[in-house]
Design a protein around this motif. Structure first.
Motif, mmCIF file in Angstrom:
data_model
loop_
_atom_site.group_PDB
_atom_site.id
_atom_site.type_symbol
_atom_site.label_atom_id
_atom_site.label_comp_id
_atom_site.label_asym_id
_atom_site.label_seq_id
_atom_site.Cartn_x
_atom_site.Cartn_y
_atom_site.Cartn_z
ATOM 1 N N ARG A 45 0.836 -1.206 0.000
ATOM 2 C CA ARG A 45 0.000 0.000 0.000
ATOM 3 C C ARG A 45 0.869 1.254 0.000
ATOM 4 N NH1 ARG A 45 -5.439 0.906 0.948
ATOM 5 N NH2 ARG A 45 -5.599 -1.344 0.829
ATOM 6 N N GLY A 232 -5.532 5.237 3.147
ATOM 7 C CA GLY A 232 -4.102 5.423 3.274
ATOM 8 C C GLY A 232 -3.690 6.492 4.263
ATOM 9 N N GLU A 251 -9.764 -2.623 4.436
ATOM 10 C CA GLU A 251 -8.895 -1.755 3.654
ATOM 11 C C GLU A 251 -9.428 -1.668 2.228
ATOM 12 O OE1 GLU A 251 -4.905 -3.255 3.839
ATOM 13 O OE2 GLU A 251 -4.509 -2.251 5.745
ATOM 14 N N LEU A 254 -6.653 -1.583 -3.923
ATOM 15 C CA LEU A 254 -5.848 -0.606 -4.649
ATOM 16 C C LEU A 254 -6.471 -0.216 -5.986
ATOM 17 C CD1 LEU A 254 -2.234 -1.851 -3.871
ATOM 18 C CD2 LEU A 254 -3.618 -0.144 -2.671
ATOM 19 N N SER A 257 -8.718 2.527 -4.879
ATOM 20 C CA SER A 257 -7.846 3.542 -4.278
ATOM 21 C C SER A 257 -7.167 4.399 -5.339
ATOM 22 C CB SER A 257 -6.779 2.872 -3.414
ATOM 23 O OG SER A 257 -7.339 2.233 -2.298
ATOM 24 N N PRO A 262 -4.920 8.421 -1.334
ATOM 25 C CA PRO A 262 -4.829 7.967 0.061
ATOM 26 C C PRO A 262 -5.610 8.820 1.049
ATOM 27 C CG PRO A 262 -2.823 9.114 -0.594
ATOM 28 C CD PRO A 262 -3.648 8.972 -1.832
#
Length: 276
Positions: A45, A232, A251, A254, A257, A262
């Protein structure tokens, strides 16, 4: 009654304690076409966001050959299949998975395969996976589980607070002019999903106002499941948790994300009866 295996895709997130029981069909991301991440190679991450700070990430959906391979392995093990996917309005993965499932049903007509479009993403879709796992553990059949999950799709909400516009601009989702004005005025954008697509919900002046708005959303009705989503920024995540107390946390993958950056955090809700 045949056993069934629960699958989902890389745009969907579940808390760590559920990950060993829900099989993941990876999605992919890359900064240049020479190196693809998401399956055999992954970035931490921290490294992902370090690279994202100076370079746009590109994403792609599931690999149809891998879907076929993993579904077929489950079938050979004597299992039926339930796959709950990210919204078809966000990714082509639902259609890819559905087409592979149709091919496999022709090859293995004795096998039952149910593919469900969650009309959501990340922990919102994850709640449906968690519901399905609980039903499976209670001995409920695949047919009844799939029917119950389809009814629950309409109970799912997700909301994200975006602290800066950089990554929305970088991904082409917000114009540079709008992003610059938003940052200058300390505007925090709250995003949600409607009919399977990401849409702006509200613009709040400052993070405290944005988190109060999230708190007000949660207080509108009775929740069946409520979870917080880390991206993040630990400080931002913990601040959200001071306004909203969830039963679980996850979480953000990605893939999603890459579009928000973040400095984002959010919640997922499964309402108890209907959306208020």
């Amino acid at each position: 009654m045949r056993e069934f295996t629960i699958f989902t895709d890389g745009d969907v997130d579940v808390p760590k304690q559920y990950q060993k029981d829900i099989r993941l069909l990876p999605q992919y991301y890359y900064f240049d076409e020479n190196t693809i991440y998401g399956h055999e190679q992954v970035l931490t991450r921290e490294e992902f966001f370090r690279r994202l700070s100076g370079q746009r990430a590109y994403t792609s959906g599931v690999n149809p050959f891998l879907v076929h391979e993993r579904f077929e392995a489950a079938i050979h093990a004597g299992s039926d299949i339930l796959c709950i996917t990210v919204s078809s309005g966000l990714s082509g993965s639902y259609n890819t998975i559905r087409m592979e499932a149709e091919q496999l049903k022709e090859i293995y007509p004795e096998c039952r395969i149910e593919i469900i479009d969650s009309l959501s993403a990340t922990l919102g879709s994850g709640f449906l996976c968690m519901d399905a796992l609980r039903m499976k553990q209670q001995g409920i059949s695949l047919s009844e589980t799939a029917a119950q999950i389809r009814k629950r799709v309409s109970l799912i909400d997700i909301y994200f607070v975006v602290d800066d516009f950089k990554y929305l601009v970088q991904g082409g989702r917000v114009s540079p002019a709008v992003g610059k004005i938003g940052d200058m005025l300390n505007i925090k954008l709250i995003l949600t999903m409607r009919e399977g697509r990401i849409e702006p919900y509200k613009k709040s002046r400052g993070l405290n106002a944005a988190f109060r708005d999230i708190q007000n959303i949660v207080n509108r009705g009775e929740t069946s499941q409520l979870g917080t989503i880390y991206v993040g920024n630990p400080e931002m995540f913990h601040k959200l948790q001071s306004y909203v107390t969830g039963q679980c946390e996850a979480e953000l993958n990605l893939i999603v994300s890459s579009h928000v950056g973040p400095n984002t955090t959010g919640i997922a809700i499964e309402w108890a009866k209907e959306k208020p």
